[in-house]
Design a protein around this motif. Structure first.
Motif, short mmCIF file in Angstrom:
data_model
loop_
_atom_site.label_atom_id
_atom_site.label_comp_id
_atom_site.label_asym_id
_atom_site.label_seq_id
_atom_site.Cartn_x
_atom_site.Cartn_y
_atom_site.Cartn_z
N ASN A 84 0.58 -1.20 0.28
CA ASN A 84 0.05 -0.07 -0.35
C ASN A 84 0.55 1.13 0.57
O ASN A 84 0.22 2.68 0.68
N CYS A 85 2.00 1.11 -0.53
CA CYS A 85 2.47 2.68 -0.96
C CYS A 85 1.74 3.66 -1.97
O CYS A 85 1.73 3.07 -2.42
N ALA A 86 2.15 4.35 -0.50
CA ALA A 86 1.47 5.77 -2.23
C ALA A 86 2.24 6.25 -2.94
O ALA A 86 1.71 6.90 -4.19
N PHE A 87 3.59 5.67 -3.86
CA PHE A 87 3.43 5.84 -4.92
C PHE A 87 3.26 4.82 -5.80
O PHE A 87 3.39 5.35 -7.40
N ARG A 88 2.53 3.61 -5.21
CA ARG A 88 1.99 3.30 -6.85
C ARG A 88 1.33 3.21 -7.35
O ARG A 88 0.16 4.62 -6.74
N PRO A 89 0.79 2.84 -8.80
CA PRO A 89 -0.39 3.39 -9.16
C PRO A 89 -1.85 3.48 -8.92
O PRO A 89 -2.03 2.63 -7.94
N GLY A 90 -2.20 4.02 -8.52
CA GLY A 90 -3.74 4.18 -7.98
C GLY A 90 -4.17 4.25 -6.07
O GLY A 90 -5.38 3.94 -5.87
N SER A 91 -3.42 5.28 -5.98
CA SER A 91 -3.08 5.24 -4.13
C SER A 91 -3.80 5.96 -4.07
O SER A 91 -3.97 7.10 -4.58
N PRO A 92 -4.37 5.63 -3.04
CA PRO A 92 -5.18 6.74 -2.51
C PRO A 92 -4.67 8.17 -2.37
O PRO A 92 -5.23 9.56 -2.08
N GLU A 93 -3.09 8.68 -1.99
CA GLU A 93 -2.58 9.33 -1.82
C GLU A 93 -2.43 10.61 -3.30
O GLU A 93 -2.78 11.63 -2.81
N GLN A 94 -3.05 9.65 -4.16
CA GLN A 94 -3.02 10.26 -5.38
C GLN A 94 -4.05 10.48 -6.34
O GLN A 94 -3.64 10.99 -7.17
N GLU A 95 -5.02 10.15 -5.95
CA GLU A 95 -6.35 10.46 -5.54
C GLU A 95 -6.63 11.22 -5.92
O GLU A 95 -7.10 12.94 -7.32
N ASP A 96 -6.38 12.70 -5.35
CA ASP A 96 -5.96 14.28 -5.18
C ASP A 96 -4.60 14.59 -6.46
O ASP A 96 -4.18 14.92 -5.61
N LYS A 97 -5.18 14.72 -7.40
CA LYS A 97 -3.42 14.54 -8.20
C LYS A 97 -3.47 16.04 -7.87
O LYS A 97 -1.77 16.71 -8.22
N GLU A 98 -3.92 18.07 -7.55
CA GLU A 98 -2.90 18.69 -7.99
C GLU A 98 -2.06 18.61 -5.97
O GLU A 98 -1.41 19.03 -5.92
N GLU A 99 -2.39 18.02 -5.22
CA GLU A 99 -1.69 17.25 -3.80
C GLU A 99 -0.71 16.48 -3.84
O GLU A 99 0.37 16.85 -3.70
N TRP A 100 -0.63 15.20 -4.60
CA TRP A 100 0.31 14.76 -5.00
C TRP A 100 1.12 15.33 -6.09
O TRP A 100 2.21 15.09 -5.67
N LYS A 101 1.21 16.60 -6.68
CA LYS A 101 2.47 17.13 -7.87
C LYS A 101 2.26 18.07 -6.46
O LYS A 101 3.95 18.19 -6.91
N LYS A 102 2.24 18.41 -5.11
CA LYS A 102 2.59 19.91 -4.64
C LYS A 102 3.31 18.57 -3.91
O LYS A 102 5.19 19.17 -3.26
N THR A 103 3.29 17.49 -3.05
CA THR A 103 4.10 16.25 -2.42
C THR A 103 5.06 15.92 -3.85
O THR A 103 6.47 15.72 -3.00
N ILE A 104 5.28 15.24 -4.82
CA ILE A 104 6.45 15.66 -5.53
C ILE A 104 7.06 16.68 -5.23
O ILE A 104 8.77 16.43 -4.99
N ALA A 105 7.19 17.82 -5.63
CA ALA A 105 8.06 18.93 -5.86
C ALA A 105 8.20 19.63 -4.56
O ALA A 105 9.53 19.75 -4.52
N ALA A 106 7.90 19.21 -3.57
CA ALA A 106 8.22 18.95 -1.94
C ALA A 106 9.67 18.39 -2.12
O ALA A 106 10.54 18.07 -1.65
N LEU A 107 9.48 17.23 -2.56
CA LEU A 107 10.13 16.37 -2.46
C LEU A 107 11.62 16.33 -3.68
O LEU A 107 13.34 16.25 -2.72
N LYS A 108 11.46 16.39 -4.73
CA LYS A 108 12.09 17.27 -5.60
C LYS A 108 13.06 18.59 -4.86
O LYS A 108 14.00 18.63 -5.72
#
Length: 146
Positions: free
Chosen positions: A65-89
């Motif tokens: 149940n990794c957040a990085f797997r396709p279709g994870s609940p964490e990735q459902e909100d596309k804008e929030e996920w983009k913010k998460t990835i930007a913060a990681l980068k």
């Protein structure tokens, strides 16, 4: 190994595994509960770790149940996920939740050691590490073409 066969909060080995499906699959279906302090966490197998002798080694593969797997609940909100990835980068880190007490009151759903402020007490997420590996490979390939 604490977290694998002991309560991550009190260290007790008096535990029970419970089949407890969570909404939208955010938490693992099977959780472990400490009979002494009632802490709940997602168990893991030390054999799944890159180095089972190292307590905080990452896993060899992303967890179920990794957040990085396709279709994870964490990735459902596309804008929030983009913010998460930007913060990681931008230099952020992403830590694994396996073996960490579940805390539904916490924004990230887990009670990381020292409220997540001490990365030396947490395991890096394999999905996050794989993302970095893919980014580095992409950059290296672009440099070779240039």
């Amino acid at each position: 190994m604490k977290g694998a066969d002991q309560c991550p909060k009190c260290g007790s080995r008096a535990t029970i595994d419970v089949d407890a499906p969570s909404p939208k699959g955010f938490y693992s279906r099977e959780v472990r509960v400490c009979r002494n302090c009632q802490t709940i966490w997602e168990p893991f197998e030390p054999a799944d770790m890159f180095d089972p002798t190292e307590r905080l080694a990452s896993f060899s593969e992303p967890c179920n149940n990794c957040a990085f797997r396709p279709g994870s609940p964490e990735q459902e909100d596309k804008e929030e996920w983009k913010k998460t990835i930007a913060a990681l980068k931008a230099g952020g880190q992403f830590f694994c939740h396996k073996g960490v007490p579940i805390d539904i009151q916490n924004a990230n759903g887990f009670a990381y050691p020292e409220d997540g402020k001490n990365p030396r007490k947490m395991r890096l997420c394999r999905g996050y590490l794989n993302m970095w590996r893919a980014n580095i490979a992409k950059e290296m390939a672009a440099e070779e073409v240039a």
